[in-house]
Design an enzyme around this catalytic site. Sequence first.
Site, PDB file in Angstrom:
ATOM      1  N   PRO A  90     -14.135 -14.463 -37.339  1.00 30.01           N
ATOM      2  CA  PRO A  90     -14.553 -15.108 -38.589  1.00 30.01           C
ATOM      3  C   PRO A  90     -14.806 -16.593 -38.409  1.00 30.01           C
ATOM      4  CG  PRO A  90     -12.875 -13.493 -39.061  1.00 30.01           C
ATOM      5  CD  PRO A  90     -13.031 -13.526 -37.556  1.00 30.01           C
ATOM      6  N   CYS A  91     -15.998 -17.037 -38.883  1.00 28.19           N
ATOM      7  CA  CYS A  91     -16.469 -18.385 -38.568  1.00 28.19           C
ATOM      8  C   CYS A  91     -16.162 -19.399 -39.664  1.00 28.19           C
ATOM      9  CB  CYS A  91     -17.977 -18.355 -38.307  1.00 28.19           C
ATOM     10  SG  CYS A  91     -18.954 -17.846 -39.750  1.00 28.19           S
ATOM     11  N   GLN A  92     -15.672 -18.974 -40.825  1.00 27.46           N
ATOM     12  CA  GLN A  92     -15.462 -19.922 -41.925  1.00 27.46           C
ATOM     13  C   GLN A  92     -14.555 -21.089 -41.546  1.00 27.46           C
ATOM     14  OE1 GLN A  92     -15.237 -16.653 -42.155  1.00 27.46           O
ATOM     15  NE2 GLN A  92     -16.457 -15.908 -43.871  1.00 27.46           N
ATOM     16  N   PHE A  94     -14.669 -22.870 -39.058  1.00 28.90           N
ATOM     17  CA  PHE A  94     -15.407 -23.871 -38.301  1.00 28.90           C
ATOM     18  C   PHE A  94     -16.778 -24.170 -38.901  1.00 28.90           C
ATOM     19  CE2 PHE A  94     -12.786 -21.204 -35.559  1.00 28.90           C
ATOM     20  CZ  PHE A  94     -11.890 -22.148 -35.099  1.00 28.90           C
ATOM     21  N   SER A  95     -17.142 -23.491 -39.968  1.00 25.64           N
ATOM     22  CA  SER A  95     -18.477 -23.605 -40.543  1.00 25.64           C
ATOM     23  C   SER A  95     -18.637 -24.892 -41.332  1.00 25.64           C
ATOM     24  CB  SER A  95     -18.739 -22.408 -41.463  1.00 25.64           C
ATOM     25  OG  SER A  95     -19.924 -22.598 -42.191  1.00 25.64           O
TER      26      SER A  95
END
Length: 409
Positions: A90-92, A94-95
């Site tokens: 899950p990238c949230q 670092f987004s």
Amino acid sequence: MIYEEKYGAFLMHSVELFAGAGGLAIGMSNAGFRHAAVVELDHFACETFRENQRHHAHAVEGWPLYEMDARFFDYSQVKVEVDVISGGPPCQPFSLGGKHRGHLDERDMFPEAVRAVRELRPKAFIFENVKGLNRESFNLYRTYIELQLQHPELVRREHEDWLQHRARLQRHHSQNGEASTYNTHVEVLNAADYGVPQRRERMFIVGFRSDVGAKWSCPLGTHSEEALLHSKWVSGDYWERHRVARRDRPEIPLRVRRRIERLASELPLDAEESWRTVRDAVEDLPDPEFHPDNGIPNHVFTPGARVYVGHTGSVLDEPAKTLKAGRHGVPGGENMMVKGDGSVRYFTVREAARLQTFPDEFEFRSAWSQTMRQLGNAVPVLLGEVVAWSVAQALEQQVRAKPTGLAAG
């Protein structure tokens, strides 16, 4: 890895973590990998996979699907030798669109990616994340992720915080002459450079087990903005292909006029293909606002699109802006199309799926907002396939080079 005469190629098994909408997983399948497990927590995404399996969609047929939190997945269930682990943690955390909490965010699943590598010891891995992980503010944690993947056997101790663990990993790495269990490569790729009709920059961490001896280099781009500019403003091939009359063509943007003048004085470009545009991707689909009974799955008009500062939509004759999931629902500008007359509307799910290069046979079962969130988080299928194919080729070349011939890997 085994050689299977039936297919005339090496058959490689993979495990897909954090599958999401399935973009990377389908790309892996297209590149020849057979999934031994596909792990995803989101119920709506899993229902989409199951529905497509019931319809015998080639993209997902035969996937062993596990609807569960990857933190609780038991890798002893995987009964084959795993060649590659892939997934998009899950990238949230670092987004740019998220809260930027990184390792402090409970959604950070990189520790689980490392656990999978440690327990399965694959020949290689492919992990994808947002470009934001490359930001200076995440430099310490990004290098910590790399060190863990290089030395997955050095587990974080009880009462050891991540900075202490990082320091221990760094000491071990230095004391061993920078030799590691896995050799890693970090690359930021723009999906548009590989034939995806969308500007979408993503970071890939690709690693190979050191004893495998595979040689890998990042796949070169096959499409370019320069070729698109030449096709539109020098040769005119783009407009002719789409049958756009001269009176309906937009003005040449000021920002690219000097580049076009240079391109006009050079030899025609033939080494690379043009970036693909929104028009390239969706032109054959009817406008769902005026053709609601079009019979095309997931091609349904959603009202309410509007332009405001910072939300202006994707124009037809450029690659789309990066589709985004949004922290508080679906963002407007990134998921809107600017039509030829200047009006805007939301992309349909089918249009967004095409911008992410999902096959038309793959149907989405959730509501528009839920599906668009899944698509906004997805790896473009084609980009996943390109990276997966390059890894497969590196592994195959290493096995073919062995003097023992067709031996199991």
